[in-house]
Design a protein around this motif. Structure first.
Motif, PDB file in Angstrom:
ATOM      1  N   GLY A 275      29.997 -16.891  42.605  1.00  0.00           N
ATOM      2  CA  GLY A 275      30.100 -18.277  42.173  1.00  0.00           C
ATOM      3  C   GLY A 275      29.510 -18.475  40.798  1.00  0.00           C
ATOM      4  N   SER A 278      25.850 -24.441  38.840  1.00  0.00           N
ATOM      5  CA  SER A 278      26.256 -25.770  38.371  1.00  0.00           C
ATOM      6  C   SER A 278      25.054 -26.620  37.968  1.00  0.00           C
ATOM      7  N   ALA A 288      28.290 -23.251  42.748  1.00  0.00           N
ATOM      8  CA  ALA A 288      29.652 -23.537  43.191  1.00  0.00           C
ATOM      9  C   ALA A 288      30.322 -22.208  43.507  1.00  0.00           C
ATOM     10  N   ALA A 290      33.190 -19.432  44.824  1.00  0.00           N
ATOM     11  CA  ALA A 290      34.609 -19.242  44.538  1.00  0.00           C
ATOM     12  C   ALA A 290      35.483 -19.864  45.619  1.00  0.00           C
ATOM     13  N   THR A 291      34.900 -20.112  46.796  1.00  0.00           N
ATOM     14  CA  THR A 291      35.642 -20.745  47.890  1.00  0.00           C
ATOM     15  C   THR A 291      35.808 -22.251  47.677  1.00  0.00           C
ATOM     16  N   GLY A 292      35.116 -22.801  46.666  1.00  0.00           N
ATOM     17  CA  GLY A 292      35.164 -24.230  46.419  1.00  0.00           C
ATOM     18  C   GLY A 292      34.018 -24.986  47.047  1.00  0.00           C
ATOM     19  N   LYS A 293      33.190 -24.304  47.825  1.00  0.00           N
ATOM     20  CA  LYS A 293      32.044 -24.941  48.460  1.00  0.00           C
ATOM     21  C   LYS A 293      30.785 -24.724  47.631  1.00  0.00           C
ATOM     22  N   THR A 294      29.746 -25.499  47.919  1.00  0.00           N
ATOM     23  CA  THR A 294      28.512 -25.449  47.147  1.00  0.00           C
ATOM     24  C   THR A 294      27.331 -25.088  48.042  1.00  0.00           C
ATOM     25  N   GLY A 350      36.919 -19.907  54.236  1.00  0.00           N
ATOM     26  CA  GLY A 350      37.896 -20.479  53.321  1.00  0.00           C
ATOM     27  C   GLY A 350      38.254 -19.571  52.178  1.00  0.00           C
ATOM     28  N   GLN A 351      39.484 -19.712  51.687  1.00  0.00           N
ATOM     29  CA  GLN A 351      39.987 -18.907  50.573  1.00  0.00           C
ATOM     30  C   GLN A 351      39.911 -17.413  50.869  1.00  0.00           C
TER      31      GLN A 351
END
Length: 392
Positions: A275, A278, A288, A290-294, A350-351
């Motif tokens: 990630g 941020s 953040a 790479a899956t879009g989650k934090t 995810g992802q």
């Protein structure tokens, strides 16, 4: 390389030579603390192929050190170089402060235990164990005393007249160990000695070898690719990859704070979540994925927004269900392995990112296809930089 370095929790950058002490520190040793074994910048080459490059290591007297790594990483080559079975191309090896890489094998006072036992099939147990003593012209009465004592230590008294073929694999390995320690060597070398045994016997022999090593006070160097053996037996572990040192430290250090991505993945198959930073809030970085989650992770130093990092989380640090606090993620169970008091889950967060959780069971076991909530503590992970090195 200075003479007064005691290397600890050491990592090599892929392009670096030698061993760099983590954090830039070192521990001085005086003359009375002369290392039992010392490698100084050794390299071992076969023609153009370099099997070991710029390897340096200092081993304390009476310690149990394991060379751990995949096949072909150079660990057995290093072990054989101490024994005089492989010539080094550069550097030097010392035992007890005496350089040995330039002297014959029979003058190195080393005990060696092989994977294949290497017992003489036509000789009795007594003669196998006594072989090194007879070679050293020890008197017969002393040979009998030492052989008896060695067989007592490996828990095979009264087996002197048996032949190796009359013994089980575990018993043969005990005889090989007795033969290696009977002449009181300065260093005991063990080259994957447990790999030919079944699982139950391996576990039993781990305990026996460690017990005997501590009882005798012999400095031991153990070679294995088995992470469980390394973690359970060692005072210190040297993790190797492609002929170089990745990290040196106690089992707790190399497992809990891997110095490189290779160590994290090879030792325990950690979850690696790439990630970008941020934000920073005190000592915690918001990342953040790479899956879009934090998620949040404790950072040992300030990081800049946009910095590429990898969050390393051990499977045992991931909780499944019943969570509180930060870093709560949802995922779908891809596979479940029930182990009695615990379960190992593979979970898709995810992802296509799959994480592995090894968790204690308190209630029902989650099944494949089930949606679960997982989480981890920000203090329970390690951050790697964009080069795969631990951020410190």
């Amino acid at each position: 390389m200075p003479d007064n370095l005691e290397r600890s929790d050491t990592a090599l950058r892929p392009a670096a030579a030698g061993v760099a002490v983590s954090g830039g520190g070192h521990v001085a040793r005086d003359a009375a603390a002369q290392p039992a074994v010392e490698f100084r910048d050794i390299s071992i080459a076969y023609g153009k192929f370099v099997a070991v490059r710029d390897f340096s290591l200092s081993i304390r007297k009476g310690s149990f050190v394991t060379l751990l790594g995949p096949s072909g990483c150079g660990k057995t080559t290093i072990l054989r170089s101490i024994a005089g079975l492989v010539d080094i191309s550069a550097g030097q090896i010392s035992i007890g402060g005496r350089r040995v890489d330039d002297i014959p094998i029979y003058r190195r006072n080393i005990g060696l235990v092989f994977q294949s036992y290497a017992l003489f099939p036509h000789k009795s147990v007594f003669d196998n164990v006594a072989f090194g003593l007879k070679y050293r012209n020890v008197p017969k009465a002393e040979i009998a005393r030492r052989v008896g004592k060695a067989l007592e230590m490996v828990r095979l008294p009264g087996s002197e007249k048996k032949l190796p073929a009359q013994l089980s694999g575990g018993q043969q390995q005990r005889i090989a160990l007795a033969r290696a320690i009977v002449f009181e060597p300065e260093v005991l070398l063990l080259d994957e000695p447990l790999s030919a045994l079944d699982a139950n016997m391996r576990e039993e022999m781990r305990v026996e070898i460690k017990k005997i090593q501590k009882q005798t006070g012999i400095t031991a160097i153990f070679v294995t690719h088995d992470q469980e053996e390394a973690l359970s037996m060692s005072d210190r572990i040297v993790v190797m990859n492609a002929g170089r040192v990745e990290q040196i430290g106690t089992p707790e250090e190399v497992y809990a704070t891997p110095a490189t991505a290779f160590v994290a993945d090879f030792l325990g198959k950690a979850n690696m979540l790439p990630g970008r930073v941020s934000a920073m809030d005190g000592g915690a970085a918001t990342i953040a994925l790479a899956t879009g989650k934090t998620v949040k992770a404790n950072a040992p130093r300030p990081l800049a927004p946009g910095d590429v990092v990898t969050v390393v989380v051990r499977p045992q640090k991931l909780q499944v269900g019943g969570l509180a606090g930060v870093n709560r993620l949802q995922g779908r169970v891809v596979s479940t392995s029930y182990l009695g008091g615990s379960a190992v889950y593979e979970i898709d967060i995810g992802q296509g990112a799959i994480v592995r959780a090894n968790t204690l069971i308190d209630g029902k076991v989650a099944r494949e296809g089930e949606t679960v909530e997982i989480g981890f503590d920000p203090a329970g992970c390690v951050l790697l930089d964009d080069k795969g090195l631990r951020i410190a």
